[in-house]
Design a protein around this motif. Structure first.
Motif, PDB file in Angstrom:
ATOM      1  N   PRO A  66      -5.119  43.027   6.329  1.00 38.67           N
ATOM      2  CA  PRO A  66      -4.743  41.613   6.292  1.00 38.67           C
ATOM      3  C   PRO A  66      -5.086  40.900   7.598  1.00 38.67           C
ATOM      4  O   PRO A  66      -5.268  41.528   8.640  1.00 38.67           O
ATOM      5  CB  PRO A  66      -3.228  41.673   6.086  1.00 38.67           C
ATOM      6  CG  PRO A  66      -2.819  42.944   6.776  1.00 38.67           C
ATOM      7  CD  PRO A  66      -3.969  43.903   6.584  1.00 38.67           C
ATOM      8  N   LEU A  67      -5.158  39.584   7.541  1.00 40.66           N
ATOM      9  CA  LEU A  67      -5.415  38.774   8.731  1.00 40.66           C
ATOM     10  C   LEU A  67      -4.748  37.417   8.556  1.00 40.66           C
ATOM     11  O   LEU A  67      -5.006  36.708   7.584  1.00 40.66           O
ATOM     12  CB  LEU A  67      -6.921  38.573   8.947  1.00 40.66           C
ATOM     13  CG  LEU A  67      -7.305  37.681  10.134  1.00 40.66           C
ATOM     14  CD1 LEU A  67      -6.944  38.356  11.450  1.00 40.66           C
ATOM     15  CD2 LEU A  67      -8.783  37.325  10.096  1.00 40.66           C
ATOM     16  N   LYS A  68      -3.885  37.051   9.509  1.00 37.81           N
ATOM     17  CA  LYS A  68      -3.248  35.740   9.487  1.00 37.81           C
ATOM     18  C   LYS A  68      -4.175  34.711  10.134  1.00 37.81           C
ATOM     19  O   LYS A  68      -4.665  34.924  11.238  1.00 37.81           O
ATOM     20  CB  LYS A  68      -1.901  35.778  10.229  1.00 37.81           C
ATOM     21  CG  LYS A  68      -0.819  36.555   9.494  1.00 37.81           C
ATOM     22  CD  LYS A  68       0.514  36.459  10.227  1.00 37.81           C
ATOM     23  CE  LYS A  68       1.616  37.185   9.455  1.00 37.81           C
ATOM     24  NZ  LYS A  68       2.934  37.080  10.135  1.00 37.81           N
ATOM     25  N   ILE A  69      -4.415  33.613   9.440  1.00 38.31           N
ATOM     26  CA  ILE A  69      -5.299  32.554   9.922  1.00 38.31           C
ATOM     27  C   ILE A  69      -4.456  31.413  10.475  1.00 38.31           C
ATOM     28  O   ILE A  69      -3.582  30.887   9.783  1.00 38.31           O
ATOM     29  CB  ILE A  69      -6.204  32.034   8.789  1.00 38.31           C
ATOM     30  CG1 ILE A  69      -7.026  33.177   8.193  1.00 38.31           C
ATOM     31  CG2 ILE A  69      -7.107  30.929   9.309  1.00 38.31           C
ATOM     32  CD1 ILE A  69      -7.953  33.852   9.165  1.00 38.31           C
ATOM     33  N   THR A  70      -4.726  31.060  11.729  1.00 40.03           N
ATOM     34  CA  THR A  70      -3.968  29.981  12.372  1.00 40.03           C
ATOM     35  C   THR A  70      -4.822  28.760  12.675  1.00 40.03           C
ATOM     36  O   THR A  70      -4.289  27.679  12.882  1.00 40.03           O
ATOM     37  CB  THR A  70      -3.339  30.473  13.684  1.00 40.03           C
ATOM     38  OG1 THR A  70      -4.371  30.962  14.560  1.00 40.03           O
ATOM     39  CG2 THR A  70      -2.348  31.609  13.413  1.00 40.03           C
ATOM     40  N   ARG A  71      -6.176  28.939  12.693  1.00 42.55           N
ATOM     41  CA  ARG A  71      -7.051  27.810  13.017  1.00 42.55           C
ATOM     42  C   ARG A  71      -8.286  27.859  12.125  1.00 42.55           C
ATOM     43  O   ARG A  71      -8.936  28.890  12.001  1.00 42.55           O
ATOM     44  CB  ARG A  71      -7.491  27.854  14.481  1.00 42.55           C
ATOM     45  CG  ARG A  71      -6.360  27.783  15.477  1.00 42.55           C
ATOM     46  CD  ARG A  71      -6.838  27.438  16.869  1.00 42.55           C
ATOM     47  NE  ARG A  71      -7.980  28.220  17.298  1.00 42.55           N
ATOM     48  CZ  ARG A  71      -8.654  28.010  18.436  1.00 42.55           C
ATOM     49  NH1 ARG A  71      -8.284  27.023  19.225  1.00 42.55           N
ATOM     50  NH2 ARG A  71      -9.666  28.766  18.769  1.00 42.55           N
ATOM     51  N   LEU A  72      -8.626  26.722  11.511  1.00 44.78           N
ATOM     52  CA  LEU A  72      -9.820  26.643  10.685  1.00 44.78           C
ATOM     53  C   LEU A  72     -11.087  26.546  11.525  1.00 44.78           C
ATOM     54  O   LEU A  72     -12.186  26.782  11.033  1.00 44.78           O
ATOM     55  CB  LEU A  72      -9.736  25.426   9.759  1.00 44.78           C
ATOM     56  CG  LEU A  72      -8.742  25.517   8.597  1.00 44.78           C
ATOM     57  CD1 LEU A  72      -8.761  24.223   7.808  1.00 44.78           C
ATOM     58  CD2 LEU A  72      -9.065  26.689   7.687  1.00 44.78           C
ATOM     59  N   ASP A  92     -14.741  32.235   4.069  1.00 43.40           N
ATOM     60  CA  ASP A  92     -14.853  30.786   3.913  1.00 43.40           C
ATOM     61  C   ASP A  92     -13.446  30.209   3.943  1.00 43.40           C
ATOM     62  O   ASP A  92     -12.753  30.157   2.926  1.00 43.40           O
ATOM     63  CB  ASP A  92     -15.553  30.455   2.597  1.00 43.40           C
ATOM     64  CG  ASP A  92     -15.931  28.975   2.501  1.00 43.40           C
ATOM     65  OD1 ASP A  92     -15.219  28.153   3.111  1.00 43.40           O
ATOM     66  OD2 ASP A  92     -16.916  28.657   1.830  1.00 43.40           O
ATOM     67  N   LEU A  93     -13.010  29.785   5.126  1.00 39.11           N
ATOM     68  CA  LEU A  93     -11.611  29.391   5.304  1.00 39.11           C
ATOM     69  C   LEU A  93     -11.230  28.170   4.479  1.00 39.11           C
ATOM     70  O   LEU A  93     -10.121  28.090   3.953  1.00 39.11           O
ATOM     71  CB  LEU A  93     -11.344  29.121   6.788  1.00 39.11           C
ATOM     72  CG  LEU A  93     -11.575  30.311   7.733  1.00 39.11           C
ATOM     73  CD1 LEU A  93     -11.128  29.939   9.135  1.00 39.11           C
ATOM     74  CD2 LEU A  93     -10.833  31.537   7.256  1.00 39.11           C
ATOM     75  N   GLU A  94     -12.140  27.221   4.352  1.00 41.06           N
ATOM     76  CA  GLU A  94     -11.798  26.019   3.602  1.00 41.06           C
ATOM     77  C   GLU A  94     -11.569  26.335   2.124  1.00 41.06           C
ATOM     78  O   GLU A  94     -10.663  25.802   1.491  1.00 41.06           O
ATOM     79  CB  GLU A  94     -12.898  24.972   3.758  1.00 41.06           C
ATOM     80  CG  GLU A  94     -12.962  24.389   5.172  1.00 41.06           C
ATOM     81  CD  GLU A  94     -13.875  23.187   5.248  1.00 41.06           C
ATOM     82  OE1 GLU A  94     -14.409  22.785   4.195  1.00 41.06           O
ATOM     83  OE2 GLU A  94     -14.058  22.664   6.353  1.00 41.06           O
ATOM     84  N   ASP A  95     -12.398  27.216   1.571  1.00 36.61           N
ATOM     85  CA  ASP A  95     -12.230  27.568   0.164  1.00 36.61           C
ATOM     86  C   ASP A  95     -11.010  28.449  -0.057  1.00 36.61           C
ATOM     87  O   ASP A  95     -10.304  28.335  -1.061  1.00 36.61           O
ATOM     88  CB  ASP A  95     -13.473  28.296  -0.355  1.00 36.61           C
ATOM     89  CG  ASP A  95     -14.598  27.325  -0.682  1.00 36.61           C
ATOM     90  OD1 ASP A  95     -14.365  26.106  -0.592  1.00 36.61           O
ATOM     91  OD2 ASP A  95     -15.701  27.786  -1.009  1.00 36.61           O
ATOM     92  N   LEU A  96     -10.748  29.359   0.898  1.00 36.44           N
ATOM     93  CA  LEU A  96      -9.677  30.334   0.697  1.00 36.44           C
ATOM     94  C   LEU A  96      -8.310  29.795   1.098  1.00 36.44           C
ATOM     95  O   LEU A  96      -7.310  30.066   0.426  1.00 36.44           O
ATOM     96  CB  LEU A  96      -9.980  31.611   1.497  1.00 36.44           C
ATOM     97  CG  LEU A  96     -11.168  32.438   1.001  1.00 36.44           C
ATOM     98  CD1 LEU A  96     -11.510  33.516   2.028  1.00 36.44           C
ATOM     99  CD2 LEU A  96     -10.853  33.086  -0.338  1.00 36.44           C
ATOM    100  N   CYS A  97      -8.253  29.053   2.194  1.00 39.35           N
ATOM    101  CA  CYS A  97      -6.957  28.674   2.765  1.00 39.35           C
ATOM    102  C   CYS A  97      -6.470  27.289   2.351  1.00 39.35           C
ATOM    103  O   CYS A  97      -5.261  27.060   2.300  1.00 39.35           O
ATOM    104  CB  CYS A  97      -7.013  28.728   4.302  1.00 39.35           C
ATOM    105  SG  CYS A  97      -7.132  30.405   4.944  1.00 39.35           S
TER     106      CYS A  97
END
Length: 364
Positions: A66-72, A92-97
């Motif tokens: 797992p990986l926690k995303i804090t910044r796009l 692809d952070l915009e599509d996933l997050c």
């Protein structure tokens, strides 16, 4: 006596959304998965740094990380590797997050409702088009993953030049996901101000001159048929000092960390330096907000990073060599991108090109 070990090619990793987050602390949590096999390791990378990794002796299991995303604004890649090859999956952070429906205003929602009532046919056509676009996007992503397995590692010194050995007549050079140069009918021009005046095109190959530490990152050469050749470039300031001398890493930080071969050895807090590793105790100090090591010895040679924890959280890289010490292979046990590097003279810098198949595997 020789021992032959045969490995299967590593499977493709898959990045999915594991859980929605609670902005602004966490935007979302991603999960990378891959089928396990002999000596397979799964990594999360961002801008050349290894964020986390996992492996398992249970060859019938599925490796997940797992990986926690804090910044796009950051770019993330999941890498699955064994001693013979690797696969890279970009997130692809915009599509996933981002749930775009969550970001719609009340007026936009009302407009959608009205549009739906009076234009069912248009909406249906839009849905059909979206399905086709999604299918095309997935096919293109699959092609990118297949070609990423040939990633080449490049290691250069500051002010050196680097040539990306992939011939194109029409195409683009991409850096961390952004186009920085394009060539049309053999004519090249920079498309990003950071590289203006430094991108050249010689023998149908892109070249960047006068390298800077900030040039470290992922590069892709993409031709007119969307064929991709991937590279990872690390740019170090090359330093050569004598034993008993002192070295100052010229990267000012107010709050930051100094690492040596991937190990955090000191931290700077409000301009005050504190050693974290006993062998550097008494030899590390802050000079004008720069880390300084005194009384150098042969064991101090290797790769250093100054990580600035203020503002944009920049990273400045250094390669320290010690005069009078016979050249020998330097290893890094931090699981990062670089395999073995040979110590060279300042004119040539470290060894230039490495195949990425050694990432995460044992040196053969």
């Amino acid at each position: 006596v020789f021992q032959l070990t045969v490995y299967n090619r590593v499977s493709k990793p898959v990045v999915t959304l594991s859980a929605k987050g609670s902005p602004p602390d966490t935007l979302c949590t991603l999960k990378c998965s891959v089928e396990n096999d002999a000596e397979v390791t799964l990594y999360w990378h961002s801008l050349g740094d290894t964020l986390s990794s996992t492996s398992s002796s249970d060859l019938n299991s599925i490796l997940t990380l797992p990986l926690k995303i804090t910044r796009l604004s950051d770019s993330y890649s999941c890498v699955a590797s064994n001693p013979v090859n690797l696969w890279i999956a970009s997130a692809d952070l915009e599509d996933l997050c981002l749930d775009k429906a969550d970001s719609l205003s009340a007026g936009a929602i009302a407009a959608i409702v009205i549009g739906t009532l009076v234009g069912i046919g248009i909406v249906a056509g839009g849905v059909t088009w979206k399905c086709l676009a999604d299918k095309w996007k997935e096919q293109k992503a699959e092609k990118i993953r297949e070609q990423a397995m040939n990633l080449i590692y490049l290691n250069k010194a500051v002010k050196d030049s680097v040539t990306f050995e992939a011939s194109v007549f029409n195409g683009v050079l991409r850096y961390n996901g952004k186009d920085i140069a394009e060539v049309t009918s053999g004519q090249c021009r920079a498309t990003h101000e950071h590289f203006t005046g430094r991108v050249e095109f010689t023998n149908n190959q892109f070249c960047i001159t006068n390298l800077q530490s900030a040039d470290t990152g992922d590069y892709q050469v993409i031709d007119g048929q969307d064929t991709i050749r991937g590279f990872y470039l690390e740019v170090h300031a090359y330093l050569k000092m004598g034993e008993k001398e002192s070295v100052t890493f010229q990267a000012r930080v107010h709050n930051g960390v100094l690492t040596w071969n991937g190990v955090a050895i000191a931290e700077m807090t409000k301009g005050i330096c504190t050693a974290r590793v006993p062998r550097f105790t008494g030899r590390l100090e802050a000079k004008d907000n720069c880390f300084c090591i005194s009384n150098l010895n042969s064991v101090d040679r290797g790769f250093y990073k100054v990580k600035n924890q203020d503002g944009q959280k920049t990273v400045t890289r250094f390669h320290l060599d010690i005069k009078g010490v016979p050249p020998q292979a330097l290893t890094r046990d931090d699981g990062e991108w670089a395999p073995l590097l040979e110590s060279q003279s300042p004119q040539h810098g470290p060894q230039d090109v490495f195949e990425m198949s050694t990432l995460g595997g044992k040196q053969q």
